[in-house]
Design an enzyme around this catalytic site. Structure first.
Site, PDB file in Angstrom:
ATOM      1  CE  LYS A 188      -1.817   1.966   3.936  1.00  0.00           C
ATOM      2  NZ  LYS A 188      -1.593   3.418   3.886  1.00  0.00           N
ATOM      3  CG  ASN A 189       2.401   2.754   3.582  1.00  0.00           C
ATOM      4  OD1 ASN A 189       1.229   3.088   3.404  1.00  0.00           O
ATOM      5  ND2 ASN A 189       2.906   2.517   4.789  1.00  0.00           N
ATOM      6  CB  CYS A 211      -4.643   6.448  10.791  1.00  0.00           C
ATOM      7  SG  CYS A 211      -5.203   5.004   9.907  1.00  0.00           S
ATOM      8  NE  ARG A 225      -0.229  10.523  10.244  1.00  0.00           N
ATOM      9  CZ  ARG A 225      -0.561   9.397   9.620  1.00  0.00           C
ATOM     10  NH1 ARG A 225      -1.784   8.947   9.673  1.00  0.00           N
ATOM     11  NH2 ARG A 225       0.330   8.721   8.925  1.00  0.00           N
ATOM     12  CG  ASP A 280       2.430   1.466   9.702  1.00  0.00           C
ATOM     13  OD1 ASP A 280       2.166   2.302  10.581  1.00  0.00           O
ATOM     14  OD2 ASP A 280       2.532   1.770   8.488  1.00  0.00           O
ATOM     15  NE  ARG A 322      -6.815   4.845   5.088  1.00  0.00           N
ATOM     16  CZ  ARG A 322      -5.836   5.034   5.964  1.00  0.00           C
ATOM     17  NH1 ARG A 322      -6.109   5.121   7.234  1.00  0.00           N
ATOM     18  NH2 ARG A 322      -4.590   5.150   5.567  1.00  0.00           N
TER      19      ARG A 322
END
Ligand code: UD1
Length: 419
Positions: free
Chosen positions: A22-23, A117, A122, A306, A398
């Site tokens: 995903k990232n 999230c 952030r 994560d 997600r």
């Protein structure tokens, strides 16, 4: 509305194939904005963050075509606007990559303040510092970021903090800049290397990705018309590794890069699990109650934040008291309240949480507070006695594709139901 219902306990067994990261994908897709041609991207995870990224690109004029479930073509030859859809960009964190890519390609971009999230503050000050070092003007106000540059010129950028997003964003904004950019104190995560490999395949000149100093020699144009396959997802692989341990199961995890998983392997061995490394797959099994361990989350190659909640499930069940020290996100322990509803004994205080291990977790209604917390609750539900209901599935969707089908294939009694 939907919820996931799990009846446990189940010892997970069988094989699972890991999807593309995903990232990496949420950065590679915006990187196609730099390319004057059609790119084919393979191994794209089919998850909601990717669907939103595609819609943002389409909003800028890109043409996107899904060839099959995991392959897309992206044509960014004719972009039509420098205003990204505000509602979509403010929906998730990685929309910040649109800024770096569009600054490079169009010299201007307006996006909504990135969301994502709720893991604590952030900030994106390091991204902005990088853009400004290359000559851009950035203004932030009323939830909108506006960045503009008549010309980008390579420069030295020292990251005050090791940031995945800022490292990738400075790469994106400097590949077409005049001269050389050097990023010092760069992040080293596998997806940074993957984005650099993608850009180099398209004609960029990026050296040193994966180390703490990355050098980008600006080029005039990226040609595209090439095919690139996204790297396997380190975090998804780690999620299934920890699911094997928490359920005292035995899993063959296929299509992973075992080098990326060394910090997780080391902790699994420390808690009494077994890991067999076959290069592109791992067998993970555990025949005993996990032992206690202490964890500190760190940038790569340290233990990833994560995977902290998923590891938290293992430590909830361990023999003895364990500590997790979270050094990246200040609000990453929200999941511990949910695990406590299932019988865990966790006390979270600021950046640390103390896990007094229990022999069993018990099913309960719980709420997914963020993406990785959701994965942790699934693991907890499979290992727990009785019925667990998980709400707030939008977080899980997600980042994990077909999550309940994949756990079901490993023996879990899990289904998604409407209510
Ligand atoms: C990425 C990952 C996320 C992961 C995180 C850390 C993506 C899309 N998301 O997020 O899943 O949890 O890396 O591995 O890849 N910081 C600043 N200023 C900045 C940028 C970051 O202070 O300009 C701080 C953050 O608040 C945090 C730390 O730096 O404490 C690391 O953040 P960063 O690596 O940037 O995380 P993301 O790229 O947002």
């Amino acid at each position: 509305m939907e919820k996931i219902v799990i009846k446990g306990p189940t010892r997970l067994t069988g094989e699972v194939t890991i999807n593309g990261a995903k990232n990496a994908a949420v950065a590679i897709l915006p990187a196609t904005l730099l390319i004057d041609g059609v790119c084919t991207i393979e191994n794209v995870p089919n998850i909601s963050d990717i669907n939103i990224t595609c819609k943002i690109l389409e909003g800028l004029g890109a043409k996107i075509n899904w060839i099959d479930k995991h392959t897309i073509t992206v044509d960014c030859r004719n972009l039509t606007t420098t205003k990204a859809p505000l509602d979509l960009t403010s929906k998730f964190r990685a929309s910040y990559y649109i800024i770096g890519a569009m600054l490079s390609r169009m010299g201007e971009i307006e996006v909504g303040m990135p969301g994502g999230c709720k893991l604590g503050a952030r900030p994106i000050d390091q991204h902005i510092k990088g853009f400004e070092a290359l000559g851009a003007e950035v203004t932030v106000g009323k939830g909108i970021i506006h960045a503009k540059a008549s010309k980008l010129i390579g420069n030295s950028v020292y990251m005050d903090i090791v940031s995945v997003g800022a490292t990738i964003n400075v790469m994106l904004s400097s590949v077409l800049a005049e001269g050389t950019t050097v990023i010092d104190n760069a992040a080293k995560e596998p997806h940074i290397v993957d984005v650099a490999n993608f850009l180099n395949t398209m004609g960029a000149d990026i050296r040193g990705a994966g180390t703490d100093m990355i050098k980008i020699n600006g080029v005039k144009k990226l040609e595209g018309n090439a095919t690139y396959s996204v790297v396997p997802d380190q975090i998804e692989a780690g999620t299934f590794m920890l699911a094997a341990v928490a359920t005292k199961g035995d899993l063959l995890i296929k299509n992973c890069i075992t080098k990326h998983l060394e910090s997780i392997t080391a902790k699994i061995v420390e808690v009494g699990g077994e890991v067999e490394d076959y290069g592109d797959s791992l067998r993970v099994y555990c025949n005993q109650r996990p032992k206690k361990a202490n964890i500190k989350t760190l940038p790569y190659p340290g233990f990833p934040t994560d995977l902290q909640p998923q590891m938290g499930v293992v430590l909830s069940l361990a023999n003895g008291t364990s500590t997790i020290n979270e050094s990246i996100w200040e609000s990453r322990f929200q999941y511990t309240d949910e695990l406590n509803k299932m019988g865990a004994k966790i006390t979270a205080q600021g950046k640390s949480a103390f896990f007094e291990g229990v022999e069993k977790l018990y099913g309960a209604p719980v709420y997914s507070t963020d993406l990785r917390a959701g994965a942790a609750l699934i693991i907890a539900g499979v290992s727990a006695e009785g019925t667990t209901e998980i709400f707030n599935l939008e977080h899980i969707d997600r980042g994990y594709e077909d999550i309940e089908a994949r756990f079901r294939a490993l023996g879990a009694n899990i289904e998604r139901v409407k209510f």
